[in-house]
Design a protein around this motif. Structure first.
Motif, PDB file in Angstrom:
ATOM      1  N   LEU A 188      41.412  74.764  17.969  1.00 12.21           N
ATOM      2  CA  LEU A 188      42.820  74.465  18.199  1.00 12.21           C
ATOM      3  C   LEU A 188      43.362  73.433  17.207  1.00 12.21           C
ATOM      4  N   THR A 189      42.652  72.332  17.048  1.00 13.98           N
ATOM      5  CA  THR A 189      43.203  71.205  16.275  1.00 13.98           C
ATOM      6  C   THR A 189      42.736  71.161  14.827  1.00 13.98           C
ATOM      7  N   GLY A 190      41.642  71.851  14.504  1.00  9.58           N
ATOM      8  CA  GLY A 190      41.150  71.835  13.133  1.00  9.58           C
ATOM      9  C   GLY A 190      40.294  70.627  12.794  1.00  9.58           C
ATOM     10  N   VAL A 243      48.911  65.326  16.990  1.00  7.59           N
ATOM     11  CA  VAL A 243      48.170  64.074  17.177  1.00  7.59           C
ATOM     12  C   VAL A 243      46.903  64.090  16.333  1.00  7.59           C
ATOM     13  N   ALA A 244      46.174  65.211  16.352  1.00  9.06           N
ATOM     14  CA  ALA A 244      44.956  65.319  15.543  1.00  9.06           C
ATOM     15  C   ALA A 244      45.275  65.138  14.060  1.00  9.06           C
ATOM     16  N   ASP A 248      52.235  70.071  32.431  1.00  6.16           N
ATOM     17  CA  ASP A 248      52.920  70.653  33.586  1.00  6.16           C
ATOM     18  C   ASP A 248      54.418  70.783  33.330  1.00  6.16           C
ATOM     19  N   SER A 249      54.965  69.842  32.580  1.00  5.31           N
ATOM     20  CA  SER A 249      56.406  69.820  32.352  1.00  5.31           C
ATOM     21  C   SER A 249      56.840  70.760  31.227  1.00  5.31           C
ATOM     22  N   TYR A 250      56.079  70.767  30.099  1.00  2.89           N
ATOM     23  CA  TYR A 250      56.512  71.507  28.910  1.00  2.89           C
ATOM     24  C   TYR A 250      55.744  72.807  28.695  1.00  2.89           C
ATOM     25  N   GLY A 251      54.635  72.984  29.400  1.00  2.00           N
ATOM     26  CA  GLY A 251      53.842  74.198  29.225  1.00  2.00           C
ATOM     27  C   GLY A 251      52.680  73.987  28.259  1.00  2.00           C
ATOM     28  N   HIS A 252      51.683  74.848  28.371  1.00  2.00           N
ATOM     29  CA  HIS A 252      50.465  74.662  27.582  1.00  2.00           C
ATOM     30  C   HIS A 252      50.660  74.943  26.101  1.00  2.00           C
ATOM     31  N   LEU A 253      51.576  75.827  25.746  1.00  2.00           N
ATOM     32  CA  LEU A 253      51.813  76.092  24.323  1.00  2.00           C
ATOM     33  C   LEU A 253      52.353  74.849  23.628  1.00  2.00           C
ATOM     34  N   VAL A 254      53.311  74.197  24.263  1.00  2.00           N
ATOM     35  CA  VAL A 254      53.836  72.949  23.705  1.00  2.00           C
ATOM     36  C   VAL A 254      52.754  71.875  23.726  1.00  2.00           C
ATOM     37  N   GLY A 255      51.946  71.870  24.779  1.00  2.00           N
ATOM     38  CA  GLY A 255      50.840  70.920  24.846  1.00  2.00           C
ATOM     39  C   GLY A 255      49.853  71.111  23.716  1.00  2.00           C
ATOM     40  N   ASP A 256      49.544  72.363  23.395  1.00  2.00           N
ATOM     41  CA  ASP A 256      48.643  72.636  22.270  1.00  2.00           C
ATOM     42  C   ASP A 256      49.240  72.130  20.959  1.00  2.00           C
ATOM     43  N   PHE A 257      50.540  72.365  20.765  1.00  2.12           N
ATOM     44  CA  PHE A 257      51.205  71.881  19.556  1.00  2.12           C
ATOM     45  C   PHE A 257      51.130  70.361  19.477  1.00  2.12           C
TER      46      PHE A 257
END
Length: 520
Positions: free
Chosen positions: A351-353, A407-408, A393-402
């Motif tokens: 996910l983060t590389g 951050v990475a 929970d608020s923004y969804g997992h796709l936004v969380g992954d981004f």
């Protein structure tokens, strides 16, 4: 037909597991990709099946009742008929000790349960690719051995002169030692001229667009008039079927001219230059790979000579060796690329590389030992995104992954030295290894990371401390020594991170290591 096309229909994989559920899951994953799958439920049965019909690859469980996977793998590797079959261990055992034991037994890879479809397919495909390249290299080596055997027989049969034999031996050795094709060309031109007593050699290669031949490499015996011939030749180019190099380019056949100084156009366009240089006999040899001319070699001698078939045949073998070198280098490059892809799969978080937890654990142990030898400080930062569950929970997992990816990226940009490493430790946790870094340096880096992440200004409406995404960080630093081990760093860093959260989050906390009152 490409390897991907052939693997879809013909690759034969044997799965060895005493669990019917595991057999069903793995066979379904592989069969859906077109692999031919065979299944057995015990190590003893696997040994009999492999003897009868060896598969392309074996997926082998470790814990089985009759023979465990380690023993089965050892027996396979002891048998010359099965030793080359790649074995991937499959097991719920995920300790470093178990993995090391698996590789010591002869395994090429390790897949941990529960199975992840993408990982299983990637690791299977990588090992089959490596196996294919290994087979190609073996075939090429065998082909070269057979070529050399035929060559030696031909030398004895025709009783070639000692000078010609020495030429072949010298050039073969030089080509084998050459790092690349241009180096091999240069040494070939020189060795041929020096050994057979010819005065000048040159190599013509197709331009990158394939429209003309241009001068590449050359050698001459040192006379001034030969230098002038070479300098003038470097200015020339040849179209297909034009001049001696152009004709050989198209015909892909050797050509001999007894006296180029009196040859007329279009047989030879440099007659006047050859006359001034005193050059007469000329021999051109193509270097061909997969029906494509890589280079045209032209050799000149200051003596009129009739065609010598023995010399032509000898130089044709030299050209074949050069072509084989190119093919071998291509195969080696492909194998290297396959290994790099496999290494990346094993060490990088998809996910983060950044590095994954597996590579973090290995690297931490490696740097612990190195810092212990050098008596240098080793620092570690453990960081966690604040209120990230609420963010997901608020923004969804796709936004969380981004968010995790950004951050990475910011953490990676904050690390300036090659030895520093950032890894995704799990979920929203990242960990940073800082060799040769004292406590104040680690704290400075931690604060820089915290500020960079906050300055991303990624909205976090559910955070209780900020309107933006923030980080809490725990820092520890020590000089590795006995009886401590690397786990002490993670344990103390985790406590420091806990303190950072307890003090209000979005902060860095350094926890000193009290060796006299160590409580973990």
């Amino acid at each position: 037909m490409s390897r991907d096309q052939t693997s879809t229909f013909f690759e034969d994989i044997l799965i060895v597991d005493d669990s019917a559920d595991n057999l069903r899951v793995l066979s379904t994953i592989l069969a859906e990709q077109g692999y031919k799958v065979r299944k057995v439920i015990s190590g003893k049965l696997a040994l009999r099946v492999v003897q009868t019909a060896p598969p392309a690859l074996i997926l082998l469980d470790i814990l089985m009742p009759d023979l465990d996977g380690y023993e089965v793998c050892r027996l396979l590797k002891e048998n010359p008929l099965t030793a080359k079959i790649p074995v991937i261990f499959i097991s719920a055992l995920d300790d470093v000790f178990d993995k090391v034991k698996a590789f010591d037994a002869g395994a090429v890879d390790y897949i941990a349960k529960p199975f992840q479809t993408a990982e299983v397919l990637a690791r299977v495909k990588s090992q089959l690719t490596i196996r294919d390249f290994y087979i190609q290299l073996q075939q090429q080596t065998q082909k070269l051995i057979e070529q050399n055997k035929c060559l030696q027989q031909e030398i004895k049969k025709r009783q070639r002169a000692e000078a010609e034999t020495n030429l072949l031996l010298k050039i073969t050795q030089a080509i084998s030692a050459a790092e690349d094709f241009p180096s091999a060309l240069e040494v070939t031109v020189r060795q041929v001229c020096e050994t057979i007593g010819w005065d000048l050699g040159e190599a013509w290669i197709p331009h990158e667009r394939g429209e003309i031949l241009e001068y590449s490499r050359g050698w001459y015996s040192g006379e001034a008039n030969l230098e002038q011939f070479q300098l003038e030749s470097k200015k020339l180019t040849y179209a297909p079927n034009v001049g001696l190099p152009g004709r050989i380019w198209i015909s892909k056949q050797p050509e001999w001219i007894e006296d180029v100084s009196i040859a007329k156009d279009p047989v030879f366009f440099r007659s006047a230059l050859a006359l001034d240089a005193g050059l007469k006999a000329a021999l051109g040899i193509p270097i061909v790979l997969n029906n494509q001319v890589l280079t045209v070699l032209i050799f000149f001698k200051k003596e009129k000579l009739e065609s010598k078939q023995r010399l032509i045949e000898l130089l044709k073998v030299v050209a074949a060796q050069l072509g084989a070198l190119v093919q071998r280098k291509k195969a080696e490059a492909a194998l290297k690329e396959a290994n790099l892809k496999l290494h990346r799969l094993a060490t990088v978080d998809e996910l983060t590389g950044v590095a994954n937890r597996r590579w973090f654990n290995e690297y931490l142990n490696q740097e612990w030992r190195r810092m212990a030898r050098e008596s240098s400080p080793l620092s570690l930062i453990l960081c966690d995104l604040d209120y990230f569950k609420q963010y997901n929970d608020s923004y969804g997992h796709l936004v969380g992954d981004f968010c995790l990816q950004k951050v990475a990226q910011k953490i990676s940009e904050a690390l300036n030295r090659p030895a520093d490493l950032v890894a995704r430790y799990g979920g929203e946790e990242f960990v940073i290894i800082l060799p040769n870094t004292p406590a104040d340096g680690a704290l400075h880096i931690a604060e820089a990371i915290r500020n960079e992440v906050e300055n991303l200004n990624m909205e976090h409406a559910k955070s209780e401390i900020s309107q933006y995404v923030t980080l809490s960080l725990g820092i520890v630093s020590l000089v590795p020594q006995n009886p401590l081990n690397p786990s002490i760093l993670m344990a103390v860093a985790d406590k420091a991170l806990y303190q950072a959260k307890a003090q209000g989050r979005n902060r860095s906390v350094f926890k000193p290591l009290d060796l006299e009152n160590l409580e973990l």
